[in-house]
Scaffold this motif. Structure first.
Motif, mmCIF file in Angstrom:
data_model
loop_
_atom_site.group_PDB
_atom_site.id
_atom_site.type_symbol
_atom_site.label_atom_id
_atom_site.label_comp_id
_atom_site.label_asym_id
_atom_site.label_seq_id
_atom_site.Cartn_x
_atom_site.Cartn_y
_atom_site.Cartn_z
ATOM 1 N N PRO A 1 0.695 -1.224 -0.052
ATOM 2 C CA PRO A 1 -0.107 -0.019 -0.048
ATOM 3 C C PRO A 1 0.951 1.137 -0.121
ATOM 4 O O PRO A 1 1.717 1.587 0.700
ATOM 5 C CB PRO A 1 -0.863 0.024 1.278
ATOM 6 N N THR A 2 0.536 2.040 -1.000
ATOM 7 C CA THR A 2 1.458 3.464 -0.990
ATOM 8 C C THR A 2 1.094 4.300 0.411
ATOM 9 O O THR A 2 1.995 4.862 0.624
ATOM 10 C CB THR A 2 0.862 4.300 -2.346
ATOM 11 N N SER A 3 -0.026 3.864 0.913
ATOM 12 C CA SER A 3 -0.300 4.916 1.971
ATOM 13 C C SER A 3 0.681 4.549 3.262
ATOM 14 O O SER A 3 0.938 5.524 4.030
ATOM 15 C CB SER A 3 -2.029 4.705 2.588
ATOM 16 N N LEU A 4 1.235 3.354 3.036
ATOM 17 C CA LEU A 4 2.086 3.060 4.348
ATOM 18 C C LEU A 4 3.480 4.008 4.076
ATOM 19 O O LEU A 4 4.240 3.861 5.179
ATOM 20 C CB LEU A 4 2.479 1.624 4.402
ATOM 21 N N LEU A 5 3.763 4.239 2.842
ATOM 22 C CA LEU A 5 5.130 4.732 2.690
ATOM 23 C C LEU A 5 5.432 6.107 3.310
ATOM 24 O O LEU A 5 4.514 6.819 3.427
ATOM 25 C CB LEU A 5 5.484 4.915 1.471
ATOM 26 N N ARG A 6 6.549 6.328 3.753
ATOM 27 C CA ARG A 6 6.527 7.790 4.397
ATOM 28 C C ARG A 6 7.065 8.954 3.068
ATOM 29 O O ARG A 6 7.282 8.246 2.226
ATOM 30 C CB ARG A 6 7.900 7.816 5.493
ATOM 31 N N ASP A 7 6.833 10.111 3.279
ATOM 32 C CA ASP A 7 6.952 10.964 2.205
ATOM 33 C C ASP A 7 8.554 10.831 1.940
ATOM 34 O O ASP A 7 9.255 11.214 2.740
ATOM 35 C CB ASP A 7 6.424 12.319 2.518
ATOM 36 N N GLY A 8 8.820 10.955 0.762
ATOM 37 C CA GLY A 8 10.041 10.972 0.178
ATOM 38 C C GLY A 8 10.853 9.522 0.459
ATOM 39 O O GLY A 8 11.927 9.607 -0.086
#
Length: 268
Positions: free
Chosen positions: A210-217
């Motif tokens: 899930p992309t939502s789990l990634l931290r920004d950057g």
């Protein structure tokens, strides 16, 4: 066979700065190209010809493409590469022959072969002194060797599979001589948001992190032949690498050179 997803959540301050300041194409020129040039110069200066043999015992077009890319990269850096195609039923015997052949310094196998625990067995057939893929750890096909390599180079790594999450590290300031492995009770939702680098290696087209789990950057690297990230991954990832390509091959060449030196020290 269990497949693992590895998260490197501790990288050097200089690399953090580079990640924020440079696009991925420039990072490749600044990091990968000098590394490969160093390998090439070392091999040329020493006048050596380390030999790597790759075994292809499946009909996977992605594996064949990877083998062709390996051959091209090895030719550019001065490594002798030989691709041996065989039936999977004959692979074990072929590996044993390569183990005993003194002219062969490194061995790699393009997985999956059988797609089950037999692949783990085959991995352990490869002589540890010639295994460019499992140089640091041999218990899994991809995940644990990768986690160990990253941890030994200074990363704090969360290695994830269906059985749980383990942490690989060498302690603060690399105080440990080699990495240690600790079982944790963490969940995927705990480790992905705190990771600077997320590397996936699940050989299934249905798995999507899930992309939502990634931290920004965050840096997102797809290690699998299947696409493990969602289509909107670039909305969160600072750098997205859709395939491993020459970076992994360069690491294999580095391992080959180390194995070559080890073998020469034993015969010298």
């Amino acid at each position: 066979m269990s497949c693992r997803t590895v998260f490197a959540s501790e990288i050097s301050a200089s690399y953090r700065w580079m990640k924020r300041s440079f696009p991925s194409c420039l990072l490749q020129r600044l990091v990968l190209k000098p590394f490969r040039e160093e390998l090439k110069n070392t091999i040329n200066a020493r006048g050596i010809h380390p030999k790597l043999v790759g075994f292809l015992a499946n009909q996977d077009p992605a594996a064949l493409k990877y083998a062709e890319s390996t051959a091209k990269t090895c030719a550019e850096t001065g490594v002798v590469f030989e691709l041996k195609k065989c039936n999977r039923e004959d692979l074990e015997d072929e590996i044993v022959k390569a183990n005993e052949e003194e002219s062969i310094n490194g061995i790699m196998v393009y997985y999956p072969v059988f797609g089950d625990r037999q692949d783990q067995y085959l991995q352990n057939v490869v002589d540890s002194s010639k295994d460019v893929e499992g140089l640091c750890h041999k218990s899994e096909i991809v995940g644990r060797p990768l986690a160990a390599l990253l941890a030994n180079d200074g990363g704090k790594v969360y290695s994830v599979d269906i059985n749980g999450i383990q942490e690989f590290n060498r302690g603060t300031g690399l105080r440990l001589k080699k990495h240690e492995v600790v079982d944790t009770k963490l969940k995927l939702e705990d480790v992905v948001p705190i990771s600077d680098v997320v590397i996936t290696g699940v050989p299934s087209p249905t798995y999507k992190l899930p992309t939502s789990l990634l931290r920004d950057g965050a840096i997102a690297i797809n290690f699998s032949t299947c696409k493990n990230f969602e289509d909107n991954v670039k909305e969160k990832a600072g750098i997205y690498v859709p395939s491993i390509g020459k970076v992994t091959i360069a690491m294999l060449e580095r391992n080959l050179l180390r194995l070559y030196d080890y073998q020469m020290s034993k015969t010298g």
